[in-house]
Design an enzyme around this catalytic site. Structure first.
Site, short mmCIF file in Angstrom:
data_model
loop_
_atom_site.label_atom_id
_atom_site.label_comp_id
_atom_site.label_asym_id
_atom_site.label_seq_id
_atom_site.Cartn_x
_atom_site.Cartn_y
_atom_site.Cartn_z
N SER A 243 2.94 10.56 14.65
CA SER A 243 3.80 10.11 13.26
C SER A 243 3.40 10.84 12.06
CB SER A 243 2.74 8.80 13.50
OG SER A 243 0.78 9.50 13.10
N ASP B 207 6.46 3.59 21.74
CA ASP B 207 4.98 2.90 20.86
C ASP B 207 5.60 1.19 21.54
OD1 ASP B 207 3.95 4.99 20.57
OD2 ASP B 207 4.75 3.85 17.58
N GLY C 65 -7.21 -2.47 -7.23
CA GLY C 65 -8.17 -2.62 -5.94
C GLY C 65 -8.31 -3.79 -6.12
N CYS D 165 -4.29 -2.87 -12.67
CA CYS D 165 -4.83 -4.01 -12.46
C CYS D 165 -6.52 -4.08 -12.69
CB CYS D 165 -4.30 -3.63 -11.34
SG CYS D 165 -4.20 -5.26 -10.50
N LEU D 166 -6.82 -4.02 -11.21
CA LEU D 166 -8.41 -4.06 -11.48
C LEU D 166 -9.35 -2.86 -12.48
CD1 LEU D 166 -11.35 -5.72 -10.34
CD2 LEU D 166 -10.96 -3.42 -8.24
N GLN E 11 -8.95 -5.28 -15.38
CA GLN E 11 -10.38 -6.30 -15.44
C GLN E 11 -11.63 -5.09 -15.42
OE1 GLN E 11 -9.60 -8.19 -11.83
NE2 GLN E 11 -7.54 -9.01 -12.31
N HIS F 231 1.30 -3.24 -12.43
CA HIS F 231 1.24 -1.32 -12.14
C HIS F 231 2.02 -1.00 -12.26
CE1 HIS F 231 -2.41 -2.68 -8.73
NE2 HIS F 231 -1.85 -4.09 -8.92
N GLU G 92 2.45 2.11 -12.08
CA GLU G 92 2.92 3.01 -11.18
C GLU G 92 4.02 2.58 -9.95
OE1 GLU G 92 -0.09 1.12 -9.03
OE2 GLU G 92 0.85 0.86 -10.68
#
Length: 528
Positions: A13, A146, A349, A376-377, A380, A501, A503
């Site tokens: 992978s 797989d 998170g 986000c967090l 907060q 977010h 990003e």
């Protein structure tokens, strides 16, 4: 009707199937085709939303609220095409749909089996963009062999039979390892991988060979002979200084023309090379800034994939190299590990772990006037830090962290508690916000109203807004005048935190305004 390209992987992978597929998609887009991409993940989870970042990296959120694999972020950044729920599918989602159909009696009492019921549902997902795009590139996660991926590969085999060879092709990403003791590359892993693919009934049309050393013409001929592909279809994929340089490297090897010929397409325009020129110039900066990402998943960089990419893209546009320093807010000493940084980001998170370190990092950025972005967090925690250290509410907290707090400056709103009955309490996907004129946010966005992607269930409690505004933490954007979306500390040149977010919306030619502003502020901070 769309043409289809399947991207499969073998041997190991993390070969870069997503980047290879997105690079090919970009090349075809530059020739004038409308291109879209789909990611198929073979795991049984319905989506990665409940997976730990250590298991699966970042959870990417689409505008319509799907929690998806981080590869969708790569697709969006390369193509600048918004991904949707239809761009992501998992084995869990497929099985859930088929079982729900069976419970409703949709199959009229027949025995429900992998073939045809599971594979038919998978093929239905393959064709989601059949009428809207010229080409659909479908990445099948995992590696050939797989067990959980077999239904997807079987569906791909059937799809080629049903749609016709001229409409479907397969690019197989594989490894050509270098054995240092022997001093040579080895083709046997690729040969075995292709043989495994053949056992399933799929003949690859292109081999994308991931390698650390150049593959000679004689080795390409060997792979061509043993794997039944044209020598020109053995494509060398080496590490590049930037993933955005990969498309040009594939173009030089003739991959675009090969695909156009194989699928009997006619290019709508020539590639003028402007995208390549921009990337080449933007990836050779002379200046450098160092930005700290202070979070609890610091050991796994993929947990903050889009944040790091957004910094990189902002650096490209500002002709500056961005060095990212990952700080573990649970283990690393705060603030000692933050010294020397030109800017600080506290990302999103979930859960209690690492919160005290995040709050300390925010306090350090505020008190030392270091350019800061909370996400986000991170927003907060910014609210909690201000409540404790500016407003003097020492027991101020989030109800997620401390349900018994007397000062719940961050809490779940009543409307979201009601959503619980439907199985979820999160705000997911795009929500609008109105920006206050004269604010830093308005200066960065240059607009009054924005739409950004959310993934959270707790909010800055509006009851505490007047108190914290009197202490200097200003709300500069609201969702429907009900929920704070952006907060700022105007006493600092660049101190801003957002509930969403940003990003997820950065692009190579269009860095997100917040990251672009952070890069500029960090560069200015470095000069001072």
């Amino acid at each position: 009707m769309s043409k289809f390209i399947f991207v499969t992987g073998g041997v190991v992978s993390s070969l870069g199937k997503g980047i290879t597929g997105a690079s090919l998609a970009k090349l075809l887009q530059l020739r004038g085709f409308k291109v879209n991409m789909i990611k198929c993940d073979p795991y049984i989870n319905i989506d990665p939303g409940t997976l730990s970042p250590y298991q699966h990296g970042e959870v990417f959120v689409t505008a319509d609220g799907a929690e998806a694999d981080l590869d969708l972020g790569t697709y969006e950044r390369f193509l600048d095409v918004p991904m949707t729920k239809a761009n992501t599918t998992t084995a869990g989602g497929i099985y859930q749909t088929v079982i729900d159909n069976e419970r409703r009696g949709d199959y009229n009492g027949v025995t429900v089996q992998v073939i045809p019921h599971i594979t038919n549902e998978i093929k239905k997902r393959f064709a989601a963009f059949d009428k809207n795009f010229d080409i659909t590139i479908i990445e099948i996660g995992g590696t050939v062999g797989d067990i959980e991926g077999l239904p997807f590969l079987e569906a791909a085999r059937q799809f080629r039979v049903e749609r016709g060879r001229e409409n479907v092709m397969t690019l197989h990403a594989t490894l050509v390892p270098y054995i240092s003791s022997a001093g040579e590359l080895k083709t046997k892993p690729t040969q075995h991988s292709v043989n495994k693919l053949r056992e399933i009934g799929i003949e690859p049309d292109v081999l994308a060979c991931r390698t650390e050393h150049p593959i000679s013409d004689s080795m390409k001929k060997k792979l061509s002979l043993f794997c039944s592909v044209e020598p020109a279809a053995v494509i060398e994929v080496m590490d590049a200084p930037s993933i955005y340089l990969v498309p040009e490297e594939l173009e030089k090897q003739g991959l675009t023309d090969l695909v156009i010929k194989r699928l009997n397409l006619k290019a709508k325009k020539k590639n003028d090379g402007k995208w390549f020129d921009f990337v080449r110039k933007a990836t050779s900066p002379k200046k450098q800034i160092t930005v700290g990402i202070a979070g609890k998943y610091a050991e796994l960089k993929d947990a903050y994939k889009s944040v790091a990419e957004s910094l990189y893209l902002a650096g490209m546009s500002n002709k500056v190299s961005v060095k990212v320093k990952y700080i573990n807010t649970q283990k690393d000493p705060i603030p000692a590990s933050l010294k020397g940084l030109d800017a600080i980001i506290v990302p999103g998170g979930f859960g209690k772990r690492g919160i005290p370190g995040k709050i300390e990092a925010i306090k350090y950025a505020r008190e030392n006037k270091i350019p800061f972005l909370g996400i986000c967090l991170g927003m907060q925690c910014t609210v909690i830090e201000a409540a404790r250290n500016l407003a003097g509410l020492k027991d101020a907290d989030s109800t997620e962290i401390n349900p018994d707090t007397k000062n719940p400056v961050v809490a779940m709103m009543e409307d979201q508690k009601k959503i619980k009955k439907l199985g979820g309490t999160m705000r997911l996907g795009n929500y609008s916000a109105k920006i206050r004129k004269g604010s830093l946010a308005h200066k960065l966005y240059k607009k009054d109203t924005i739409e950004e992607r959310h993934r959270h269930r707790y909010e800055y409690n509006p009851q505490f807004v007047p108190l914290l505004e009197n202490c200097g933490l200003k709300v500069s954007a609201w969702h429907k005048e009900l929920l704070p979306e952006i907060v700022e500390y105007p006493k600092n040149p660049f101190f801003i935190a957002v509930q969403f977010h940003p990003e997820f919306a950065s692009r190579p030619l269009k860095p997100h305004p917040l990251f672009d502003g952070l890069a500029k502020a960090a560069l200015k901070n470095k000069k001072n």
